[in-house]
Design a protein around this motif. Structure first.
Motif, mmCIF file in Angstrom:
data_model
loop_
_atom_site.group_PDB
_atom_site.id
_atom_site.type_symbol
_atom_site.label_atom_id
_atom_site.label_comp_id
_atom_site.label_asym_id
_atom_site.label_seq_id
_atom_site.Cartn_x
_atom_site.Cartn_y
_atom_site.Cartn_z
ATOM 1 N N HIS A 27 121.008 55.998 18.191
ATOM 2 C CA HIS A 27 121.595 54.665 18.395
ATOM 3 C C HIS A 27 122.642 54.628 19.504
ATOM 4 C CE1 HIS A 27 120.085 52.272 15.005
ATOM 5 N NE2 HIS A 27 120.118 53.376 14.283
ATOM 6 N N GLY A 28 122.874 53.405 19.981
ATOM 7 C CA GLY A 28 124.044 53.116 20.780
ATOM 8 C C GLY A 28 125.221 52.815 19.862
ATOM 9 N N ASP B 161 122.683 46.314 34.799
ATOM 10 C CA ASP B 161 123.523 46.745 33.678
ATOM 11 C C ASP B 161 124.975 46.378 33.957
ATOM 12 O OD1 ASP B 161 124.832 48.097 31.595
ATOM 13 O OD2 ASP B 161 123.412 49.765 31.646
ATOM 14 N N ARG C 195 116.486 45.718 28.723
ATOM 15 C CA ARG C 195 116.083 44.399 28.252
ATOM 16 C C ARG C 195 115.893 43.404 29.397
ATOM 17 N NH1 ARG C 195 116.250 47.645 23.820
ATOM 18 N NH2 ARG C 195 115.764 46.440 21.952
ATOM 19 N N HIS D 110 121.254 46.133 30.452
ATOM 20 C CA HIS D 110 121.562 47.310 29.648
ATOM 21 C C HIS D 110 120.510 47.429 28.539
ATOM 22 C CE1 HIS D 110 124.136 50.386 27.992
ATOM 23 N NE2 HIS D 110 124.166 49.779 26.820
ATOM 24 N N ALA D 111 120.130 48.649 28.200
ATOM 25 C CA ALA D 111 119.152 48.932 27.145
ATOM 26 C C ALA D 111 117.728 48.562 27.535
ATOM 27 C CB ALA D 111 119.535 48.241 25.830
ATOM 28 N N GLU E 183 111.831 49.878 20.089
ATOM 29 C CA GLU E 183 111.526 51.144 20.745
ATOM 30 C C GLU E 183 110.613 52.005 19.870
ATOM 31 O OE1 GLU E 183 115.402 49.684 22.482
ATOM 32 O OE2 GLU E 183 114.563 49.861 20.465
ATOM 33 N N LEU F 50 120.243 55.856 23.473
ATOM 34 C CA LEU F 50 120.563 54.554 24.056
ATOM 35 C C LEU F 50 122.064 54.374 24.190
ATOM 36 C CD1 LEU F 50 120.211 51.457 24.659
ATOM 37 C CD2 LEU F 50 120.087 51.132 22.181
ATOM 38 N N SER F 51 122.543 54.015 25.374
ATOM 39 C CA SER F 51 123.935 53.627 25.587
ATOM 40 C C SER F 51 124.872 54.720 25.075
ATOM 41 C CB SER F 51 124.197 52.277 24.910
ATOM 42 O OG SER F 51 125.447 51.759 25.284
#
Length: 471
Positions: A74-75, A239, A274, A271-272, A87, A144-145
């Motif tokens: 996870h972020g 981003d 998207r 970001h991510a 994802e 992610l992140s």
């Protein structure tokens, strides 16, 4: 004195953030896969911490054959597994056995441990690699992140992870990355750049100094240098949360031990990974826990799964890097406020408070009448304390709320900050009034007024450092 001030400011940060390091353990979050996929619960442990996840597979996957697998990290945020459902669907449909899991319960806004989170990810890799339909030699990590700090750290610690994929990974320390994010967000809300720098600089400096910003100085470089797996690192061109150019530069420069490094920039991506119109919004996709996730960029999923298929198929790609994207501004280093700042704050506060304390003592001793300079002193105490405390509390609140309530009201200033500027000017006028009143004061009253006036004079450089007196 400094220690008590730090404790007090830390308590304010915790209250404003609305979290506590001793967060209660939350129940496991269910995950329902879309048509064509299955999800089975998996519980695994990292030492004394029990973690709960879902293993997502394609429904037609042959259970008698060992397949490649991937563990998703996870972020930032609470991290229920369902947030990584989009994802997981991409990877599972490509034939990977995919683990998504709920983040550990002791993770909060003001308390997190990247080392423990990385060990959670390693434990996840081991748990998945032990499944009968998984090939341990083709099992990897995706981050992610904030997971772009954690997944590389996990990969650097464990050879059991055979490849690493990141999206929107920060190449800079957390405090510096978050400051850049806040500056972007508040500037977009119409606040003037000098005011943004003042508010964010003070707020982040206090957050770091009071341990209100966890892992603030974490350096991702040592972990990157220790990674010996092939790496695919991606960033959205637009981003605004993680500086894409600077982060990509760090990955390209520091992944020296990896046999294959592929750096890709997703055109027009947020970001991510998207879909976005400007880097700030997210277009389409599901809404989870009130947050619009946004649709995955066209081609983003295929880019990852094609790269993984190549790596797990024994065809290691040659290192390659896209041209780095532009950034609206460079990030700036962030450090905690130092001893002189704390000393100045304490001295000004004590000097201003000396007047009401002295007035109370005078009354208890039977003193009568109003001493010379009482009126300017009282107004100086009121306006000075508002400017002093408000000028510190507002930046703290801005950081604690990620700048979500900070927007221009008039002249490029947030309303609260504009009020604080006006009050600060009034405090300086009251200081001049008090200086003039010193001529008529005598004895102890003169000394009391002089101490209070000194607090007003010291407020000038302090207010300048906060940005309350600058254009």
């Amino acid at each position: 004195m400094r220690k008590s001030l730090i404790t007090a400011f830390g308590a304010v940060l915790l209250a404003l953030a609305g979290t506590s390091p001793a967060a209660a353990e939350t129940a496991a979050t269910p995950y329902t896969p879309p048509t064509g996929l299955t999800a089975t619960d998996l519980t695994f442990r990292n030492g004394g911490t029990e973690l709960h996840g879902s293993v997502v597979r394609r429904a037609d996957l042959d259970p008698a054959v060992r397949h490649p697998a991937i563990v998703l990290v996870h972020g930032s945020g609470a991290g229920p597994r369902e947030e990584l459902g989009q994802e997981a669907e991409v990877f599972a449909r490509a034939g990977l056995v995919t683990l998504i899991y709920d983040k550990r319960a002791d993770y909060t806004k003001t308390h997190r441990d990247y080392s423990a989170l990385a060990d959670d990810a390693v434990a996840g890799v081991r748990a998945v690699a032990a499944l009968p339909d998984v090939d341990p030699a083709r099992t990897g990590l995706w981050g992610l992140s904030e997971g772009g700090w954690i997944a590389p750290l996990a990969a650097s610690r464990s050879a059991e992870a055979k490849f690493l994929v990141t999206i929107g990974a920060p190449g800079l320390p957390p405090a510096r990355t978050q400051a850049w994010n806040l500056i972007n967000r508040i500037t977009r809300a119409g606040v003037t750049p000098s005011t943004v720098d003042a508010i964010v600089g003070t707020g982040m400096g206090l957050a770091v100094a009071t341990d209100g910003f966890p892992q603030a100085a974490y350096d991702p470089v040592p972990a990157l240098r220790a990674i010996r797996q092939p790496v695919l690192a991606l960033w959205g061109e637009l981003d605004t949360q993680v500086p894409p150019r600077e982060s990509a530069e760090v990955f390209r420069r520091e992944l020296t031990a990896s046999p294959s490094v592929t750096i890709r920039i997703l055109p027009h991506g947020a970001h991510a990974g998207r879909v976005t119109t400007d880097g700030y919004d997210r277009v389409g996709g599901p809404t989870i826990n009130g947050f619009a996730m946004g649709e995955l960029l066209p081609g983003y999923g295929t880019l990852m799964t094609d790269w993984i298929a190549q790596v797990t198929g024994g065809r290691l790609p040659a290192s390659a890097a896209d041209a780095l994207p532009a950034q609206g501004s460079d990030s700036i280093p962030v450090s905690g406020v130092g001893p002189l700042w704390w000393a100045a704050f304490a001295v000004i506060a004590l000097a201003l408070l000396s007047w009401p304390v002295g007035a109370l003592v005078r009354r208890l001793r039977g003193g009568r009448g109003r001493p010379a300079g009482a009126r300017p002193a009282r107004w100086l105490v009121l306006t000075g304390l508002i400017a002093l405390v408000g000028g510190v509390a507002y930046p703290i609140m801005t950081v604690a709320t990620s700048g979500k309530q900070t927007e221009a009201f008039l002249f490029g200033q947030p309303l609260a900050w504009l009020v604080l500027r006006v009050v600060t000017v009034l405090a300086l006028l009251c200081t001049a009034w008090a200086v003039a009143a010193l001529r008529s004061a005598q004895g102890r009253d003169r000394l009391r007024l002089a101490v209070t006036t000194a607090g007003g004079l010291l407020l000038v450089p302090f207010a300048l450092s906060l940005g309350l007196l600058l254009p």
